[in-house]
Scaffold this motif. Structure first.
Motif, PDB file in Angstrom:
ATOM      1  N   ARG A 148       1.047  -1.409   0.034  1.00 53.16           N
ATOM      2  CA  ARG A 148      -0.209   0.028  -0.075  1.00 53.16           C
ATOM      3  C   ARG A 148       0.932   1.227   0.176  1.00 53.16           C
ATOM      4  O   ARG A 148       1.942   1.291   0.701  1.00 53.16           O
ATOM      5  CB  ARG A 148      -0.916   0.033   1.213  1.00 53.16           C
ATOM      6  N   GLU A 149       0.443   2.148  -0.694  1.00 52.50           N
ATOM      7  CA  GLU A 149       0.983   3.429  -0.837  1.00 52.50           C
ATOM      8  C   GLU A 149       0.517   4.580   0.237  1.00 52.50           C
ATOM      9  O   GLU A 149      -0.667   4.745   0.225  1.00 52.50           O
ATOM     10  CB  GLU A 149       0.846   4.013  -2.105  1.00 52.50           C
ATOM     11  N   VAL A 150       1.279   4.969   1.098  1.00 48.90           N
ATOM     12  CA  VAL A 150       1.030   5.932   2.237  1.00 48.90           C
ATOM     13  C   VAL A 150       1.628   7.351   2.070  1.00 48.90           C
ATOM     14  O   VAL A 150       2.673   7.448   2.050  1.00 48.90           O
ATOM     15  CB  VAL A 150       1.240   5.218   3.626  1.00 48.90           C
ATOM     16  N   LEU A 151       0.659   8.209   2.117  1.00 47.10           N
ATOM     17  CA  LEU A 151       1.408   9.779   2.304  1.00 47.10           C
ATOM     18  C   LEU A 151       1.336  10.042   3.402  1.00 47.10           C
ATOM     19  O   LEU A 151       0.326  10.326   4.085  1.00 47.10           O
ATOM     20  CB  LEU A 151       0.513  10.792   1.183  1.00 47.10           C
ATOM     21  N   LEU A 152       2.616  10.541   4.188  1.00 49.25           N
ATOM     22  CA  LEU A 152       2.859  11.123   5.183  1.00 49.25           C
ATOM     23  C   LEU A 152       2.908  12.705   5.046  1.00 49.25           C
ATOM     24  O   LEU A 152       3.776  12.973   4.384  1.00 49.25           O
ATOM     25  CB  LEU A 152       4.105  10.478   6.141  1.00 49.25           C
ATOM     26  N   VAL A 153       2.088  13.443   5.673  1.00 47.35           N
ATOM     27  CA  VAL A 153       2.268  15.007   5.682  1.00 47.35           C
ATOM     28  C   VAL A 153       2.682  15.421   7.074  1.00 47.35           C
ATOM     29  O   VAL A 153       1.950  15.181   8.153  1.00 47.35           O
ATOM     30  CB  VAL A 153       0.919  15.452   5.276  1.00 47.35           C
ATOM     31  N   ALA A 154       3.768  15.879   7.100  1.00 46.02           N
ATOM     32  CA  ALA A 154       4.187  16.575   8.368  1.00 46.02           C
ATOM     33  C   ALA A 154       5.266  17.697   8.253  1.00 46.02           C
ATOM     34  O   ALA A 154       6.081  17.559   7.078  1.00 46.02           O
ATOM     35  CB  ALA A 154       4.825  15.370   9.153  1.00 46.02           C
ATOM     36  N   ASN A 155       5.534  18.596   9.037  1.00 47.93           N
ATOM     37  CA  ASN A 155       6.444  19.419   9.115  1.00 47.93           C
ATOM     38  C   ASN A 155       7.324  19.633  10.339  1.00 47.93           C
ATOM     39  O   ASN A 155       8.175  18.559  10.651  1.00 47.93           O
ATOM     40  CB  ASN A 155       5.955  20.751   8.721  1.00 47.93           C
ATOM     41  N   VAL A 156       6.897  20.279  11.294  1.00 45.41           N
ATOM     42  CA  VAL A 156       7.718  20.375  12.579  1.00 45.41           C
ATOM     43  C   VAL A 156       7.813  18.884  13.144  1.00 45.41           C
ATOM     44  O   VAL A 156       8.596  18.432  13.854  1.00 45.41           O
ATOM     45  CB  VAL A 156       7.044  21.322  13.934  1.00 45.41           C
ATOM     46  N   THR A 157       6.668  17.968  13.137  1.00 41.77           N
ATOM     47  CA  THR A 157       6.473  16.829  13.590  1.00 41.77           C
ATOM     48  C   THR A 157       7.095  15.667  13.143  1.00 41.77           C
ATOM     49  O   THR A 157       6.768  14.649  13.373  1.00 41.77           O
ATOM     50  CB  THR A 157       5.135  16.518  14.283  1.00 41.77           C
ATOM     51  N   ALA A 158       7.788  15.809  11.974  1.00 40.62           N
ATOM     52  CA  ALA A 158       8.179  14.784  10.962  1.00 40.62           C
ATOM     53  C   ALA A 158       9.155  13.657  11.611  1.00 40.62           C
ATOM     54  O   ALA A 158       9.220  12.663  11.193  1.00 40.62           O
ATOM     55  CB  ALA A 158       8.766  15.237   9.465  1.00 40.62           C
ATOM     56  N   THR A 159      10.039  14.275  12.721  1.00 38.95           N
ATOM     57  CA  THR A 159      10.841  13.539  13.436  1.00 38.95           C
ATOM     58  C   THR A 159      10.452  13.246  14.872  1.00 38.95           C
ATOM     59  O   THR A 159      11.217  12.606  15.699  1.00 38.95           O
ATOM     60  CB  THR A 159      12.074  14.141  13.550  1.00 38.95           C
ATOM     61  N   TRP A 160       9.186  13.535  14.976  1.00 47.38           N
ATOM     62  CA  TRP A 160       8.730  13.063  16.640  1.00 47.38           C
ATOM     63  C   TRP A 160       8.367  11.438  16.508  1.00 47.38           C
ATOM     64  O   TRP A 160       8.114  11.143  15.598  1.00 47.38           O
ATOM     65  CB  TRP A 160       7.687  14.220  16.750  1.00 47.38           C
ATOM     66  N   PRO A 161       8.358  11.212  17.886  1.00 44.39           N
ATOM     67  CA  PRO A 161       8.054   9.745  17.973  1.00 44.39           C
ATOM     68  C   PRO A 161       6.748   9.348  17.754  1.00 44.39           C
ATOM     69  O   PRO A 161       6.515   8.168  17.062  1.00 44.39           O
ATOM     70  CB  PRO A 161       8.096   9.692  19.525  1.00 44.39           C
ATOM     71  N   ALA A 162       5.706  10.219  17.968  1.00 40.94           N
ATOM     72  CA  ALA A 162       4.249   9.547  17.543  1.00 40.94           C
ATOM     73  C   ALA A 162       4.182   9.306  15.918  1.00 40.94           C
ATOM     74  O   ALA A 162       3.490   8.353  15.877  1.00 40.94           O
ATOM     75  CB  ALA A 162       3.197  10.769  18.025  1.00 40.94           C
ATOM     76  N   LEU A 163       4.829  10.132  15.068  1.00 36.94           N
ATOM     77  CA  LEU A 163       4.759   9.562  13.694  1.00 36.94           C
ATOM     78  C   LEU A 163       5.466   8.355  13.544  1.00 36.94           C
ATOM     79  O   LEU A 163       5.099   7.350  12.980  1.00 36.94           O
ATOM     80  CB  LEU A 163       5.421  10.672  12.818  1.00 36.94           C
ATOM     81  N   ALA A 164       6.778   8.052  14.057  1.00 39.25           N
ATOM     82  CA  ALA A 164       7.577   6.791  13.979  1.00 39.25           C
ATOM     83  C   ALA A 164       6.549   5.728  14.559  1.00 39.25           C
ATOM     84  O   ALA A 164       6.937   4.633  14.158  1.00 39.25           O
ATOM     85  CB  ALA A 164       8.743   7.002  14.586  1.00 39.25           C
TER      86      ALA A 164
END
Length: 146
Positions: free
Chosen positions: A4-20
């Motif tokens: 599946r192809e997933v688009l992640l949209v983030a800026n400030v939080t791109a490196t934060w643990p919740a996204l990981a």
């Protein structure tokens, strides 16, 4: 079977643990390929100051590269792109050339997120017809400054 192809949209939080954490969970569910889109946008504090567009674009590029490295280290198949400062326009632009099965929008908490104030997750869902997962990142979990 294609991942599946997933688009992640983030800026400030791109490196934060919740996204990981969300990315790891999605990889455990099914084969998944990710694209991280970082809109080259300014913060509310910067909007009141003089700033150069090239500086903002460069900062978004650095943020995107750092996040791609971190998520790639988790085993994610991921590519990164920097887009229009307006996240809606950035997603629209990318959807002109790419197809995604799911969108993940990563934001700061409501009181600090202009994206939530602009109803970005809901607007993206309505406009794209895709399911949108909203990941909220809290300051107490923010990574240490690089």
């Amino acid at each position: 079977m294609n991942p599946r192809e997933v688009l992640l949209v983030a800026n400030v939080t791109a490196t934060w643990p919740a996204l990981a954490t969300r990315v790891k969970a999605m990889m455990a569910e099914a084969p998944t390929r990710f694209t991280l889109l970082v809109p080259a946008s300014t913060t509310s504090e910067e909007r009141t100051l003089t700033w150069e567009e090239s500086e903002v674009w460069h900062r978004a590029e650095v943020q995107m590269q750092r996040a791609v490295e971190q998520l790639g280290a988790l085993g994610a198949e991921i590519e990164g792109v920097v887009g229009d400062p307006d996240p809606m326009n950035a997603v629209r632009d990318l959807l002109l050339t790419r197809r995604f099965d799911l969108l993940v929008v990563s934001t700061l908490p409501e009181r600090r997120s202009p994206w939530i104030g602009a109803s970005l997750p809901e607007r993206l869902s309505r406009e794209t017809g895709l399911d949108v997962i909203h990941v909220v990142n809290y300051e107490e979990h923010a990574p240490a400054p690089a």
